[in-house]
Scaffold this motif. Structure first.
Motif, PDB file in Angstrom:
ATOM      1  N   CYS A   6       0.852  -1.190   0.000  1.00 40.24           N
ATOM      2  CA  CYS A   6       0.000   0.000   0.000  1.00 40.24           C
ATOM      3  C   CYS A   6       0.893   1.247   0.000  1.00 40.24           C
ATOM      4  N   CYS A   9       0.340   3.175   3.817  1.00 40.77           N
ATOM      5  CA  CYS A   9       0.829   2.587   5.070  1.00 40.77           C
ATOM      6  C   CYS A   9       2.039   1.691   4.840  1.00 40.77           C
ATOM      7  N   CYS A  37      -4.488  -0.205   0.365  1.00 38.61           N
ATOM      8  CA  CYS A  37      -5.262  -1.228   1.072  1.00 38.61           C
ATOM      9  C   CYS A  37      -6.641  -0.655   1.434  1.00 38.61           C
ATOM     10  N   CYS A  40      -6.612   2.135   4.163  1.00 36.77           N
ATOM     11  CA  CYS A  40      -6.107   3.441   3.719  1.00 36.77           C
ATOM     12  C   CYS A  40      -7.051   4.097   2.718  1.00 36.77           C
TER      13      CYS A  40
HETATM   14 ZN   LIG Z   1      -2.631   0.995   3.622  1.00 36.68          ZN
END
Ligand SMILES: [Zn+2]
Length: 394
Positions: A6, A9, A37, A40
């Motif tokens: 991601c 993150c 993801c 997020c």
């Molecule tokens: Zn993420």
């Protein structure tokens, strides 16, 4: 190639989530599953998309058959200017209706919303962080989805964390408002019939990576994603979509003669056939498949033709201006009258016809000399939008 981690993150993406490149709340249809993801994706909605899309509420309520929603009850209130007896007042507006006009109510000691008020214009706040973040996110998502290396553009992304939780996401890329600097662009933007659309152009020029964004054919900006993009491989991608829902109901085909089949076949872009049931089936399929996604060529070429045709006939336009216009037509269009998407909005001509200049850099240069022309252009562009909205929401 799909991304494993991601971008917000940094954790491995175990579950794919659909992220809209242009926010879905403003009609964006283009999705990427390759950016972040699901967790997020929610953070991006909260910190970037929600505050950004609010800015466009007056437009969403003002477009007939807007592809995202037609439910005026779900719309957020916005503000604008209304007129009453030739005087202007500030008002709160919701779904095209004035809900509150405190100054006028106070002046007349009555509920002003009962009076015949005319909406003259809407307020759009483009100076705030929400606007800058939202535009940058579109450019960022588009660049990633088109295969630009995250490491080349990550300098503009700021993710604040508290432990494992993300507490804010923001972007920091320079934003340059577009301004039409040649007569062809100026006439395309201000003199052709207004139809709202979104478009994106990602391009590399002089070691710089730019994303040109045009939302609702009004909010037009260049986002500078990187000024360190060397290399020889070409970067040039475009995306465009319309914003009004396509009528997918089945038409009443008016077929009485064999010739009518040929006419309908042309209208719907299907192969003609003399079996009427089979022909109707083909039309049905064609309507279902018609997408709001459209090539930029299909939007710009008819506008340029409209401009060229009107200018040839217009005796008010001077010969030098007609020549300059013709030179830009030759810059933007190839011999088959198709839009040369390498040049459109990326370059413009200088004083000589072979003097090809970077469009965003020329705007930057012009802005340093004087802001007047830039303001005039953006005011004129907003006047076109307001005119469209105020007619539609009466
Ligand atoms: Zn993420």
């Amino acid at each position: 190639m799909s991304r494993n981690n991601c971008i917000y993150c940094g954790q491995p993406i175990t579950e794919r989530s659909r992220e809209h490149v242009i926010q879905n709340a403003i009609g964006g249809m283009y999705e990427s599953v390759d950016i972040c993801c699901p967790q997020c994706n929610n953070y991006v909605s909260k910190y970037i998309d929600a505050p950004f899309t609010k800015i466009f509420n007056p437009i969403i309520s003002g477009i007939d058959n807007f592809s995202k929603t037609n439910n005026k009850k779900s719309l957020q209130p916005c503000t604008g200017t209304v007129s009453y007896n030739g005087q202007m007042y500030h008002a709160n507006i919701k779904g095209g209706k004035v809900v509150n006009c405190p100054d006028l109510s106070r002046a007349l000691h009555c509920d002003a919303t009962e009076l015949p008020l005319k909406i003259e214009s809407y307020d759009f706040n483009l100076e705030n962080t929400a606007f800058k973040n939202g535009m940058a996110k579109i450019a960022f998502n588009y660049a990633l989805d088109q295969g630009i290396d995250f490491n080349k553009i990550k300098h503009g992304l700021n993710v604040q964390k508290s432990g494992r939780n993300i507490t804010n996401i923001s972007f920091d890329y320079p934003l340059i408002p577009f301004c039409a600097l040649n007569p062809l662009d100026l006439r395309i933007e201000l003199e052709t019939p207004f139809t709202p659309y979104h478009s994106l152009i990602l391009f590399r020029q002089n070691h710089k990576l730019w994303c040109y964004i045009d939302l609702f054919n009004t909010f037009q900006f260049y986002v500078l994603m990187s000024d360190k993009m060397p290399g020889n491989n070409k970067v040039y991608n475009t995306y465009a979509q319309t914003l009004q829902k396509i009528d997918r109901s089945e038409p009443d085909l008016d077929i009485h003669r064999p010739k009518d089949i040929l006419i309908c076949a042309k209208d719907y872009g299907v192969e003609p056939c003399m079996d009427l049931e089979e022909f109707k089936k083909r039309v049905r399929v064609a309507i279902q498949q018609k997408s709001q996604k459209i090539s930029l060529d299909k939007i710009i070429t008819p506008k340029a033709e409209y401009v060229s045709y009107n200018c040839i006939l217009d005796t008010q336009i001077s010969t030098p201006e007609k020549i300059l216009l013709g030179q830009h037509v030759a810059l933007y269009f190839d011999d088959d009258d198709r839009l040369n998407t390498n040049n459109f909005r990326t370059v413009t001509l200088g004083s000589a016809p072979d003097d090809i200049l970077s469009y965003p850099e020329l705007i930057n240069y012009t802005a340093k000399q004087s802001q007047t022309y830039l303001h005039e252009y953006s005011n004129a562009k907003f006047a076109v939008l307001n005119n469209f909205l105020c007619q539609n929401t009466k």
